[in-house]
Every structure is written in structure tokens, then in C-alpha cells.
Motif scaffolding. Structure first.
Motif, PDB file in Angstrom:
ATOM      1  N   LYS A 653       0.020  -2.107  -3.683  1.00 17.98           N
ATOM      2  CA  LYS A 653       1.148  -2.316  -2.773  1.00 17.98           C
ATOM      3  C   LYS A 653       1.199  -1.253  -1.682  1.00 17.98           C
ATOM      4  N   MET A 654       0.677  -0.055  -2.002  1.00 24.73           N
ATOM      5  CA  MET A 654       0.746   1.034  -1.032  1.00 24.73           C
ATOM      6  C   MET A 654      -0.155   0.793   0.180  1.00 24.73           C
ATOM      7  N   THR A 655      -1.165  -0.069   0.022  1.00 19.47           N
ATOM      8  CA  THR A 655      -2.053  -0.345   1.158  1.00 19.47           C
ATOM      9  C   THR A 655      -1.347  -1.136   2.250  1.00 19.47           C
ATOM     10  N   THR A 656      -0.236  -1.760   1.906  1.00 17.27           N
ATOM     11  CA  THR A 656       0.476  -2.595   2.886  1.00 17.27           C
ATOM     12  C   THR A 656       1.871  -2.057   3.196  1.00 17.27           C
ATOM     13  N   MET A 657       2.174  -0.848   2.736  1.00 19.86           N
ATOM     14  CA  MET A 657       3.533  -0.348   2.911  1.00 19.86           C
ATOM     15  C   MET A 657       3.860  -0.080   4.377  1.00 19.86           C
ATOM     16  N   THR A 658       5.111  -0.273   4.686  1.00 20.17           N
ATOM     17  CA  THR A 658       5.621   0.019   6.030  1.00 20.17           C
ATOM     18  C   THR A 658       5.409   1.493   6.371  1.00 20.17           C
ATOM     19  N   PRO A 659       4.953   1.793   7.599  1.00 21.39           N
ATOM     20  CA  PRO A 659       4.843   3.200   7.996  1.00 21.39           C
ATOM     21  C   PRO A 659       6.189   3.902   7.825  1.00 21.39           C
ATOM     22  N   ALA A 660       6.176   4.983   7.037  1.00 20.98           N
ATOM     23  CA  ALA A 660       7.423   5.657   6.684  1.00 20.98           C
ATOM     24  C   ALA A 660       7.430   7.087   7.200  1.00 20.98           C
ATOM     25  N   TYR A 661       8.619   7.541   7.521  1.00 20.07           N
ATOM     26  CA  TYR A 661       8.820   8.944   7.890  1.00 20.07           C
ATOM     27  C   TYR A 661       8.364   9.823   6.727  1.00 20.07           C
ATOM     28  N   HIS A 662       7.463  10.752   7.005  1.00 25.09           N
ATOM     29  CA  HIS A 662       6.961  11.626   5.935  1.00 25.09           C
ATOM     30  C   HIS A 662       7.945  12.766   5.718  1.00 25.09           C
ATOM     31  N   ALA A 663       8.462  12.870   4.493  1.00 24.53           N
ATOM     32  CA  ALA A 663       9.434  13.924   4.212  1.00 24.53           C
ATOM     33  C   ALA A 663       9.209  14.610   2.874  1.00 24.53           C
ATOM     34  N   GLU A 664       8.318  14.070   2.054  1.00 22.98           N
ATOM     35  CA  GLU A 664       8.206  14.568   0.681  1.00 22.98           C
ATOM     36  C   GLU A 664       6.746  14.786   0.307  1.00 22.98           C
ATOM     37  N   GLN A 665       6.483  15.900  -0.388  1.00 25.60           N
ATOM     38  CA  GLN A 665       5.112  16.264  -0.740  1.00 25.60           C
ATOM     39  C   GLN A 665       4.460  15.281  -1.702  1.00 25.60           C
ATOM     40  N   TYR A 666       5.251  14.517  -2.464  1.00 17.93           N
ATOM     41  CA  TYR A 666       4.624  13.598  -3.413  1.00 17.93           C
ATOM     42  C   TYR A 666       4.614  12.152  -2.916  1.00 17.93           C
ATOM     43  N   SER A 667       4.674  11.975  -1.611  1.00 20.10           N
ATOM     44  CA  SER A 667       4.594  10.640  -1.033  1.00 20.10           C
ATOM     45  C   SER A 667       3.311   9.929  -1.485  1.00 20.10           C
ATOM     46  N   PRO A 668       3.408   8.645  -1.884  1.00 19.65           N
ATOM     47  CA  PRO A 668       2.214   7.885  -2.279  1.00 19.65           C
ATOM     48  C   PRO A 668       1.600   7.102  -1.126  1.00 19.65           C
ATOM     49  N   ASP A 669       1.936   7.444   0.122  1.00 20.45           N
ATOM     50  CA  ASP A 669       1.456   6.717   1.292  1.00 20.45           C
ATOM     51  C   ASP A 669      -0.075   6.647   1.303  1.00 20.45           C
ATOM     52  N   ASP A 670      -0.593   5.453   1.171  1.00 24.42           N
ATOM     53  CA  ASP A 670      -2.039   5.245   1.069  1.00 24.42           C
ATOM     54  C   ASP A 670      -2.732   5.371   2.417  1.00 24.42           C
ATOM     55  N   ASN A 671      -2.006   5.236   3.499  1.00 22.33           N
ATOM     56  CA  ASN A 671      -2.637   5.133   4.807  1.00 22.33           C
ATOM     57  C   ASN A 671      -3.044   6.469   5.415  1.00 22.33           C
ATOM     58  N   ARG A 672      -2.384   7.541   5.060  1.00 23.97           N
ATOM     59  CA  ARG A 672      -2.703   8.846   5.619  1.00 23.97           C
ATOM     60  C   ARG A 672      -2.755   9.940   4.550  1.00 23.97           C
ATOM     61  N   PHE A 673      -1.745   9.933   3.691  1.00 24.25           N
ATOM     62  CA  PHE A 673      -1.431  11.139   2.923  1.00 24.25           C
ATOM     63  C   PHE A 673      -2.042  11.161   1.530  1.00 24.25           C
ATOM     64  N   ASP A 674      -2.136  10.018   0.882  1.00 22.72           N
ATOM     65  CA  ASP A 674      -2.486   9.966  -0.543  1.00 22.72           C
ATOM     66  C   ASP A 674      -3.691   9.046  -0.730  1.00 22.72           C
ATOM     67  N   LEU A 675      -4.870   9.589  -0.530  1.00 26.11           N
ATOM     68  CA  LEU A 675      -6.078   8.777  -0.499  1.00 26.11           C
ATOM     69  C   LEU A 675      -6.649   8.618  -1.904  1.00 26.11           C
ATOM     70  N   ARG A 676      -6.145   7.619  -2.613  1.00 33.52           N
ATOM     71  CA  ARG A 676      -6.613   7.308  -3.962  1.00 33.52           C
ATOM     72  C   ARG A 676      -6.943   5.821  -4.035  1.00 33.52           C
ATOM     73  N   PRO A 677      -7.833   5.410  -4.961  1.00 33.91           N
ATOM     74  CA  PRO A 677      -8.191   3.994  -5.054  1.00 33.91           C
ATOM     75  C   PRO A 677      -7.002   3.126  -5.427  1.00 33.91           C
ATOM     76  N   PHE A 678      -7.059   1.865  -5.069  1.00 35.11           N
ATOM     77  CA  PHE A 678      -5.969   0.959  -5.459  1.00 35.11           C
ATOM     78  C   PHE A 678      -6.381   0.015  -6.589  1.00 35.11           C
ATOM     79  N   LEU A 679      -7.615   0.173  -7.097  1.00 35.28           N
ATOM     80  CA  LEU A 679      -8.030  -0.572  -8.282  1.00 35.28           C
ATOM     81  C   LEU A 679      -8.454   0.440  -9.340  1.00 35.28           C
ATOM     82  N   ILE A 680      -7.568   0.667 -10.308  1.00 37.34           N
ATOM     83  CA  ILE A 680      -7.785   1.675 -11.346  1.00 37.34           C
ATOM     84  C   ILE A 680      -7.510   1.020 -12.695  1.00 37.34           C
TER      85      ILE A 680
END
Length: 713
Positions: A653-680
Motif C-alpha cells: 500500500k505504501m507504493t501508492t500512498m499520497t505524497p505526505a508532509y514529512h514530519a516523523e522519523q519512522y515514516s513508512p513512505d516508500d517513495n523517498r524515505f523508507d526504501l524496503r521491499p513490498f513483497l516480504i
């Protein structure tokens, strides 16, 4: 004998690739600095082209355009008579660097490349630039032929050097270099540099500013000297908000501090300092005197520039700026101000007709609406800024528009709608309507049952089967599908209303941007429907936790005097996608199988502390097995496994999330901040096996302790 110098640094609201707009803001900051008597002006990192160009930095055009704009700045008479420190990208010997360019009266004195590049989290500088990882090394740089032709200068020094004026020595430190273990300001101070400039592109993150300011003040508290920090401010075209706070520090004491959040495009901060204060401070430090002979010296660019004119000694009105208290906003204020400023930048630069928000009556959409309300307040309180008024009138297509209140602004640019079904309660509908009236949005109260029924009917006609909710005897599959269709239809309606509502009111402002309102904890857990009304154009709260949102609403209730906000705070969080019966009301935390507070802890351990399932279990067992929770090893293991299971199965779901204001260190934003696979593998079998082994050992050890205690008794 005093050596009084007035220095200037600034916050600039630059925009990626807005070369001419960036030029004008740079020139305006120079004019303001000179008007305040400054003889040195420092600007933000990569201010000529904008910091957030991202992969545009791979295009040679960006470098050519930057030189063309820099030439216009260099040749402007308004920029002469002051030492300039300006940021831009430069190609040297075919390699691309992030640089500071130091000039005076149309002559380039030094190009100083960045030594250490920011390359984690939101930053990918090594994707675009090469670090100049040769401290104190320099070469000759051949300037572009247009610069040679117009200014008669063919070459300049390129490297890690310092500038010497008639009174002092100054050196550059760029953003990330302050955060490194061997910051350049240490060696520079030991080689006699008294003024340090730091040009930054540092983004806002909740509770981050105190860390940044601590590093800045500590730099000169230890070494002595004057530190000028410049930063970008505003939305540079992406998820980050650069939060300004330009400041000047002398010997570890703040003497001038700019705003962290404001709508001003240009903010210049100045202070008058006495260099003798730096020399006296350093002479009290015996370590400095001993270390000065142990360092390799810098190449010095000698100049005849006079930063402290002799006339200053005869001007008895000149006096050093006194230290001030450091100003840091509370997290609740940061949540209010950061996203509000970001949304205003986004709106004025996108030239859209306003914002549309599905207002559900829950705390998340409530927080989003209140942030828009604050945006309107900020705009209303900044109408004396010509640029703000110009932008407001341009967006409203009314050259005479003068609002009398923040609600007047909301009435033009903010639309809300309660999209109810038979599963919605009267309380949520009422809360949404009352909040909309309070903040002045144009509100549509509607039911969408006929639309939901029509879609279900289509399925029944096609398959011969009709799904029913679980509480009426349906399966979990039916139950989930019936919830999701409601959520997804709200997304479709949101875009329809965003495009047509202004038209329905005979407004010529065009379509609106749709706001999402999924918080960071729900995104982390995946507790949302893919392509529901969490799918939007922008999301101001996508990087903010549920816990922090509640604190923000409590703060806003008091500070904005909106009593209805208390009802949002005390209501049980619920999606209202299942029927409400006498014995059942849907609850978010029960549905998720974990609390929002637990989600915040899981998120921080996963992202900030870099824990996998096994490491997370170990840390949480040591914490949660103690009072007041007193959880068993099995209970902690079950919570950890549940979190990782749902995190993994919902990662897509994170691959399609709306671009969000970055405010938190544990953001799961897949597009810039949290580069992890989406099939685990959601079971994490090896880690789960290791956790089970530890649980077994803990239980065996506990049994031994119990038997020992019984024998003693």
C-alpha cells in the motif's frame, strides 16, 4: 579597540528550477542585508537552482542555467559592496559538486565544494554530486566563457580554503558537515578562522530543531567564533518543508534567530559582533593554544576587503548585539505551523482553486481541517506582506479581494464534505458539520447509500451472490469487501466534488486539490483501504502519529477557541464502515489488534533504531515485562509478530500512498524515505523461530526462580 562587524544570514523560500524567482529572492536578501549595514551575507544551500531539484541535478542544463543566473546576480550593482556567500551546483573537471561561491564586487574569490554529503533518510546527495573528500586541498577552476567575457575573470580557486579580509578570517561549512564527527569548523578555528558560515537545506521534523541548534551553539562554545547559519524555508516542490531558523551565534550564545515557520519569502537576520570578543574567548582556552600547532594550515585567499570599516570606531551608536534566549516551538505548534505553511506554498505554486477534504467526523480529518484553518489564519495575519496578498488575489481571481477574517479565506479556498452511509453515526455527522461552520469551509452534507447499493447490486447481478456483513452472518471476506467499497467510493466522490463544486457555485477558480488524512501509524500498520480517500493529492498529516495529533487538537481547542474539538478528542476512533448495533461499534484499535501508542513504539524501533523482528522483541521484552505492563514473554512475542505480519502484508500500500508532509522519523513512505521491499514473507520464519527460542529460555529460567523461591519458603 573594538572590531565591530554587522553580519547577515537569511531564510529564503526557494523553489526547485525557479531560476528567475530564486534570483529575485537572493537579490532582495542582499539589498535587505546592505540596508541593515551588513558587510557579509550568507544564503541557503543550492539557493540559485533550489535544493530539491533531485534527479534534475543529472541534467547539465541546471548547471548552465545556474551560472547564467549567478552572472546576473554578480553583475547587479545592488549586490556590490558586500561579501557574498551564495550556493549553487558546479561542474569542475567534468565532476558535479554542491558548492559555495564567495564573491565581492563582481569578482569570484573562491568556489568551495561540499566535503561531506547528506546521503540517508530523505537525502540522496551522492546520487547527484561527488564529495570533495580532500580537506584543505585546492585547484584552479576555469570559469565559464560567459563569465570570462563579461567580468574579465578566467579562473578562480576551487577547494577547501579560507578567506582573509583586512580584519579577520572566514570559512565555509555546508549543512551535513556540521553533523559529521570531524566537522571542518574545528580545524578552521585552529587555523585562525573567526567567522564560520553554514548554508543549509535542512527540513522540518518534529522535535528536531533543538538537536540542530545544540550542534550550532556547541560549535562555537567549544572553539569560539561567530557562526552564521542560513537555511531554506518553505516547500521546495516535494514532501519536505524546510524550516528556516537562520541564526547567528557568538561564542556559543545565540544573538539573532529567524523564524522557523512563516509565509515570508525573504527573511534576513543580522547582528553586530565585536571580533575582540572572539579573541578574548579563545585566549581563555588553553587547549586552543596548544592545538594550534598540531594542524595543517589552509590555503588562504587574501583580499583587501574591509568588513569592519574604520568609521565604525567613531560611530558610537554601534554596539554588539546582546545574546537572546533560543526559541523552540512545542511539538503541537510544529504540527500546526509546518504543514500549514507547506500547504500554502503548495496551493500558491500549483495555482489550483483550493483544497477539498472528506471530513468524516474523526480526529484525523479533523486535524487536517484545523491545519487548513491555521493556514488561513497565517495568510490573514500576513496580508501586510505584498507577496502574500498578491498570491491570495491571484488564487481567488479577484484583484480587489481583502478578507475580513480567516473564515473569509476558507470560504473561497476550502471545501469539505461528510460522505455518510447508513453505518455513520449522528454524532460524527454533527461534529463534521459544526467544525466546518466554525472554520468557514463550504460544507456538503450527503449520503452515499444509493451509490454503495448500486455497486453491490452490480456484483449480485453479475455473480448471483450478494455479500453481507459479518455481524449478520457473512464471512470475513464479505465483511472486508463491503467496508472497502464504501471507502473506495469516497475517493471517487472526492475527486468528482473537488472538480465540480466550484463550478456548481459559479466560481472560476478551477479544480481543487484533494486532501488525504491517513496518519503515520495507520500507514505503518496498513490500516487503510488501498485507493480509498487516503488516496489524494497531498496529505498534511501522513507523517504525524495519532498520539501527536491528539495533543495538537487539544492545543488547538484552547488556542483557537473551538470547543467542538473536544468532542473529536473524546470520541472512540472508528472507521464507521460496519453497521452499528446495540452490541457492536467498530473500533480502530480493536480492528488493528494493537494500540496507537504501541504502533508508535513499533515504528520507532523498526525505522529509527533499525530493529528487525528479533531485535524488536528483545528490546520490548525488557521494557514491557516491567511495571506497569508486566507482560509475559509470550504476550510480547505475540504483539511483535502481529505487527510485523500486518506491516509486511500491507507494505504494497505504501507504493501508492499520497505524497505526505514529512514530519516523523519512522515514516513508512516508500517513495523517498523508507526504501524496503513490498513483497516480504510476513511470517519472518527465521526471526520467529529465534523469538520462540528466547521465550522458551525465559520461561525455563522463570520456572527455576519459582522453584527456588518455593524451596526457600
Amino acid at each position: 579597540m573594538g572590531h565591530y562587524i554587522t553580519l547577515a544570514t537569511c531564510n529564503l523560500n526557494q523553489w526547485a528550477l525557479d531560476f528567475e524567482g530564486n534570483r529575485d529572492r537572493i537579490v532582495e536578501s542582499i539589498k535587505q542585508a546592505k540596508a541593515k549595514g551588513a558587510t557579509l551575507r550568507v544564503g541557503p544551500e543550492l539557493e540559485v537552482c533550489g535544493y530539491g531539484c533531485l534527479d534534475h541535478f543529472s541534467e547539465n542544463d541546471v548547471y548552465d542555467h545556474s551560472w547564467a543566473i549567478y552572472a546576473e546576480i554578480l553583475g547587479n550593482p545592488d549586490t556590490h559592496g558586500i561579501l557574498l556567500d551564495i550556493g549553487m551546483p558546479i561542474i569542475h573537471k567534468s565532476i558535479k559538486y554542491n558548492c559555495r561561491v564567495i564573491s565581492y564586487d563582481g569578482t569570484i574569490l573562491l568556489i568551495r565544494p561540499k566535503l561531506y554529503l547528506a546521503n540517508d533518510g530523505n537525502y540522496r546527495e551522492m546520487r547527484y554530486f561527488t564529495p570533495w573528500n580532500r580537506p584543505k586541498y585546492w585547484e584552479e577552476h576555469q570559469l565559464p566563457k560567459d563569465i570570462q567575457r563579461v567580468f574579465g575573470q578566467s579562473k578562480c580557486t576551487f577547494g577547501d580554503c579560507v578567506i582573509e579580509t583586512l580584519e579577520t578570517r572566514l570559512g565555509c561549512e555546508t549543512c551535513e558537515e556540521l553533523f559529521t564527527p570531524q566537522s571542518p569548523h574545528i580545524d578552521m578555528s585552529l587555523d585562525g578562522v573567526e567567522i564560520f558560515t553554514n548554508s543549509s537545506g535542512s527540513h522540518h521534523e518534529l522535535r528536531k530543531l533543538d538537536t540542530r541548534l545544540s550542534l550550532i551553539t556547541e560549535a562555537t562554545n567549544k572553539c569560539g567564533g561567530v557562526y552564521l547559519y542560513a537555511n531554506q524555508k518553505g516547500c521546495d516542490g516535494d514532501r519536505l518543508y524546510y524550516d528556516g531558523c537562520a541564526c547567528i551565534i557568538v561564542n556559543g550564545k545565540m544573538v539573532a534567530q529567524g523564524s522557523q515557520f512563516s509565509l515570508a519569502d525573504v527573511e534576513v537576520v543580522t547582528a553586530t559582533i565585536d571580533l575582540d570578543d572572539v579573541r578574548s574567548y579563545r585566549n581563555q582556552k588553553s587547549a586552543n593554544n596548544q592545538a594550534v600547532q598540531q594542524t595543517k594550515i589552509y590555503k588562504t585567499i587574501e583580499t583587501s576587503i574591509e568588513l569592519s570599516p574604520s568609521s565604525n570606531l567613531l560611530n558610537f551608536s554601534i554596539r554588539p548585539t546582546k545574546p537572546i534566549a533560543v526559541r523552540i516551538h512545542k511539538p503541537e505548534e510544529e504540527i500546526a505551523l509546518g504543514p500549514a505553511c507547506w500547504l500554502w506554498d503548495y496551493l500558491r505554486r500549483s495555482k489550483c482553486g483550493g483544497y477539498f477534504l472528506p471530513l468524516s467526523g474523526g480526529i484525523d480529518s479533523c486535524a487536517t481541517a484545523v491545519i487548513i484553518h491555521l493556514m488561513c489564519r497565517l495568510v490573514f495575519n500576513s496580508l501586510d506582506d505584498p507577496q502574500v496578498l498578491l498570491d491570495l488575489r491571484s488564487l481567488s481571481h479577484d484583484p480587489e479581494f481583502v478578507p475580513k477574517s480567516p473564515q473569509d479565506i476558507a470560504a473561497k479556498f476550502f471545501y469539505t464534505s461528510f460522505m455518510g452511509t447508513e453505518n455513520s453515526s449522528k454524532e460524527t455527522r454533527s461534529r463534521a458539520k459544526e467544525l466546518a461552520a466554525e472554520i468557514g469551509s463550504y460544507h456538503v452534507d450527503m449520503n452515499m447509500d444509493s451509490l454503495v447499493t448500486a455497486v453491490v447490486n452490480v456484483f449480485e447481478v453479475a455473480t448471483g451472490k450478494r455479500p453481507i456483513f459479518k455481524i449478520f452472518g457473512g464471512t470475513q471476506t464479505e465483511n472486508l469487501a463491503l467496508q472497502n467499497i464504501q471507502a473506495r467510493l469516497r475517493m471517487v466522490l472526492s475527486y468528482l466534488f473537488a472538480q465540480l463544486l466550484p463550478w456548481s457555485r459559479n466560481k472560476s477558480t478551477g479544480g481543487m486539490l484533494v486532501l488525504g488524512s491517513a496518519n503515520v501509524d495507520e500507514c505503518l500498520r496498513g490500516y487503510l483501504t488501498k485507493y480509498d480517500c487516503s488516496s489524494a493529492d497531498v496529505n498534511p498529516i501522513g507523517g504525524i502519529s495519532k498520539t501527536d495529533l491528539k495533543r495538537f487538537i487539544a492545543w488547538a481547542e484552547v488556542n483557537f477557541k473551538i470547543p467542538i474539538l473536544n468532542d473529536f478528542l473524546t470520541a472512540t476512533p472508528t472507521a464507521e464502515l460496519e453497521p452499528i448495533t446495540e452490541n457492536y461499534v467498530q473500533s480502530d484499535e480493536i480492528d488493528m489488534g494493537m494500540s496507537y501508542d504501541e504502533l508508535s513504539q513499533f515504528g520507532r524501533l523498526r525505522k529509527v533504531d533499525k530493529c528487525g523482528p528479533y531485535a524488536m522483541f528483545i528490546k520490548l521484552y525488557h521494557e514491557w515485562s516491567q511495571p506497569p505492563l508486566n507482560l509475559t514473554a509470550e504476550q510480547v512475542a505475540e504483539k511483535v509478530k502481529r505487527f510485523w505480519f500486518f506491516y509486511a502484508i500491507n507494505r504494497h500500500k505504501m507504493t501508492t500512498m499520497t505524497p505526505a508532509y514529512h514530519a516523523e522519523q519512522y515514516s513508512p513512505d516508500d517513495n523517498r524515505f523508507d526504501l524496503r521491499p513490498f513483497l516480504i514473507n510476513p511470517r519472518f520464519p527465521f526471526a520467529s523461530k529465534k523469538i520462540d527460542e528466547v521465550v522458551k529460555l525465559i520461561n525455563e529460567r522463570q520456572e527455576e526462580i519459582n522453584r527456588s523461591n518455593m524451596s526457600v519458603d
